[in-house]
Design an enzyme around this catalytic site. Structure first.
Site, PDB file in Angstrom:
ATOM      1  N   THR A   1      72.692  -4.496  23.258  1.00 16.37           N
ATOM      2  CA  THR A   1      72.253  -4.439  21.725  1.00 16.37           C
ATOM      3  C   THR A   1      73.169  -3.562  20.848  1.00 16.37           C
ATOM      4  O   THR A   1      73.645  -2.761  21.425  1.00 16.37           O
ATOM      5  CB  THR A   1      70.812  -3.886  21.714  1.00 16.37           C
ATOM      6  OG1 THR A   1      69.808  -4.864  22.559  1.00 16.37           O
ATOM      7  CG2 THR A   1      70.120  -4.039  20.262  1.00 16.37           C
TER       8      THR A   1
ATOM      9  N   SER B   1      75.684  -2.871  17.020  1.00 18.37           N
ATOM     10  CA  SER B   1      76.704  -3.474  16.319  1.00 18.37           C
ATOM     11  C   SER B   1      77.950  -3.961  16.891  1.00 18.37           C
ATOM     12  O   SER B   1      78.722  -4.652  16.763  1.00 18.37           O
ATOM     13  CB  SER B   1      76.916  -2.329  15.285  1.00 18.37           C
ATOM     14  OG  SER B   1      77.229  -1.093  15.636  1.00 18.37           O
TER      15      SER B   1
ATOM     16  N   ASP C   1      77.369  -3.955  27.186  1.00 17.28           N
ATOM     17  CA  ASP C   1      76.427  -3.234  26.197  1.00 17.28           C
ATOM     18  C   ASP C   1      77.415  -2.065  25.568  1.00 17.28           C
ATOM     19  O   ASP C   1      78.091  -1.369  26.104  1.00 17.28           O
ATOM     20  CB  ASP C   1      75.297  -2.664  26.762  1.00 17.28           C
ATOM     21  CG  ASP C   1      74.069  -2.354  25.868  1.00 17.28           C
ATOM     22  OD1 ASP C   1      74.425  -2.662  24.620  1.00 17.28           O
ATOM     23  OD2 ASP C   1      72.968  -2.140  26.249  1.00 17.28           O
ATOM     24  N   GLY C   2      76.981  -1.450  24.456  1.00 18.07           N
ATOM     25  CA  GLY C   2      77.306  -0.326  23.854  1.00 18.07           C
ATOM     26  C   GLY C   2      76.858   0.959  24.294  1.00 18.07           C
ATOM     27  O   GLY C   2      76.099   0.989  25.235  1.00 18.07           O
TER      28      GLY C   2
ATOM     29  N   ASP D   1      75.746   5.092  22.806  1.00 18.15           N
ATOM     30  CA  ASP D   1      75.871   6.240  21.774  1.00 18.15           C
ATOM     31  C   ASP D   1      76.733   7.218  22.109  1.00 18.15           C
ATOM     32  O   ASP D   1      77.272   7.981  21.290  1.00 18.15           O
ATOM     33  CB  ASP D   1      74.109   6.621  21.479  1.00 18.15           C
ATOM     34  CG  ASP D   1      73.325   5.434  20.917  1.00 18.15           C
ATOM     35  OD1 ASP D   1      73.737   4.864  19.934  1.00 18.15           O
ATOM     36  OD2 ASP D   1      72.182   5.194  21.555  1.00 18.15           O
TER      37      ASP D   1
ATOM     38  N   GLY E   1      69.863   4.210  20.711  1.00 20.06           N
ATOM     39  CA  GLY E   1      69.891   4.560  19.338  1.00 20.06           C
ATOM     40  C   GLY E   1      69.239   3.081  18.504  1.00 20.06           C
ATOM     41  O   GLY E   1      68.782   3.401  17.356  1.00 20.06           O
TER      42      GLY E   1
ATOM     43  N   GLU F   1      67.370  -2.615  28.037  1.00 23.03           N
ATOM     44  CA  GLU F   1      69.036  -2.539  28.457  1.00 23.03           C
ATOM     45  C   GLU F   1      68.828  -2.219  29.783  1.00 23.03           C
ATOM     46  O   GLU F   1      69.612  -2.420  30.716  1.00 23.03           O
ATOM     47  CB  GLU F   1      69.582  -1.592  27.539  1.00 23.03           C
ATOM     48  CG  GLU F   1      69.806  -2.181  25.897  1.00 23.03           C
ATOM     49  CD  GLU F   1      70.214  -1.062  24.871  1.00 23.03           C
ATOM     50  OE1 GLU F   1      70.767  -1.512  23.959  1.00 23.03           O
ATOM     51  OE2 GLU F   1      70.118   0.044  25.209  1.00 23.03           O
TER      52      GLU F   1
HETATM   53  C1  5RP Z   1      70.702   0.288  21.349  1.00 19.09           C
HETATM   54  C2  5RP Z   1      71.806   0.865  22.119  1.00 19.09           C
HETATM   55  C3  5RP Z   1      73.244   0.466  21.568  1.00 19.09           C
HETATM   56  O1  5RP Z   1      74.089   0.436  22.744  1.00 19.09           O
HETATM   57  C4  5RP Z   1      73.634   1.876  21.087  1.00 19.09           C
HETATM   58  O2  5RP Z   1      72.855   2.224  20.101  1.00 19.09           O
HETATM   59  C5  5RP Z   1      75.079   1.695  20.462  1.00 19.09           C
HETATM   60  O3  5RP Z   1      75.043   0.822  19.441  1.00 19.09           O
HETATM   61  P1  5RP Z   1      76.293   0.525  18.552  1.00 19.09           P
HETATM   62  O4  5RP Z   1      77.004  -0.293  18.973  1.00 19.09           O
HETATM   63  O5  5RP Z   1      75.593  -0.139  17.154  1.00 19.09           O
HETATM   64  O6  5RP Z   1      76.989   1.790  18.008  1.00 19.09           O
HETATM   65  O7  5RP Z   1      71.729   1.674  22.990  1.00 19.09           O
HETATM   66  O8  5RP Z   1      69.516   0.789  22.066  1.00 19.09           O
END
Ligand code: 5RP
Length: 219
Positions: A29, A31, A82-83, A85, A97, A104
């Site tokens: 999840t 951006s 996945d991404g 923070d 975040g 996740e």
């Molecule tokens: C969502 C997350 C996202 O992976 C994390 O916030 C990074 O998001 P972005 O790619 O928008 O910087 O853990 O719960």
């Protein structure tokens, strides 16, 4: 597109090589993951489908015509993308975040390989500058907050946000994270905590970090 979005897109594109044809892909999840979903759509006929860690990602996957499976119907997930923070050089992360941390963590637990995609600003020497998200059962919010204060953190209720699971988020500031595995377990043991955003016990296997000079791969 902003410079930051270009880096996110480069990390997302680099992750495509980890997708195994004919399988169900784990999708996170955020951006950066949104760019990954857009890339995945280009090879949608080569995969069986996806499992997703949020309603938002499921929606985007479906809009691209990618089938979204229930995790209970997907016994094998070879790779989860996945991404983060924050991520350190050992692949330990702070996530949540976007308030999707619990789903996740569940998809990451099922997946064989966790590939983290991010721009290089997410790489830190020590986790903890980013406030640590903790998902709590709503009626336990104040109790959990008091327990977190005893652990040395300053919890702030993320007001107005309800997770996909119907719960609330406390963002914990000023934690001194010396042992992320230990803190992850301590927080999860507080009654009323659903999960916390430390991904230390199950860290990333690979990190694809986009820089101005290309995507760096940490293993
Ligand atoms: C969502 C997350 C996202 O992976 C994390 O916030 C990074 O998001 P972005 O790619 O928008 O910087 O853990 O719960």
């Amino acid at each position: 597109m902003s410079a930051s979005d270009k880096l996110k897109q480069q990390a997302a594109q680099a992750a495509i090589k980890y997708v195994e044809k004919g399988t169900i892909v784990g999708v996170g999840t955020g951006s950066t993951v949104n760019f990954f979903i857009d890339e995945l759509a280009k090879m949608k006929d080569d995969i069986e489908g996806a499992v997703s860690s949020s309603e938002a990602s499921s929606e985007r996957l479906k809009q691209h015509g990618i089938e979204v499976f229930e995790l209970n119907n997907a016994p094998e997930v070879p790779v989860y993308i996945d991404g983060a923070d924050e991520i350190d050089e050992h692949g330990q992360m702070i996530k949540g975040g976007g308030a999707a941390l619990t789903r996740e963590k569940i998809v990451a637990a099922v997946a064989k390989k966790f590939v983290c995609i991010a721009d290089e600003t997410k790489l830190v020497g020590r986790l903890g500058q980013f406030p640590l998200p903790v998902e709590v059962i709503p009626m336990a919010r104040s109790y959990v907050a008091r327990q977190i204060v005893k652990l040395g953190g300053d919890p702030v209720w993320r007001q107005g946000v309800t997770t996909d699971n119907g719960n609330w988020i406390l963002d914990v500031h000023n934690l001194d994270i010396l042992n992320a595995v230990e803190l992850e377990e301590q927080l999860n043991n507080v009654v009323g905590v659903v999960t916390n955003g430390l991904f230390a016990a199950r860290s990333a296997d690979v990190a694809l970090l986009a820089t101005a000079d290309g995507v760096k791969e940490l293993k």
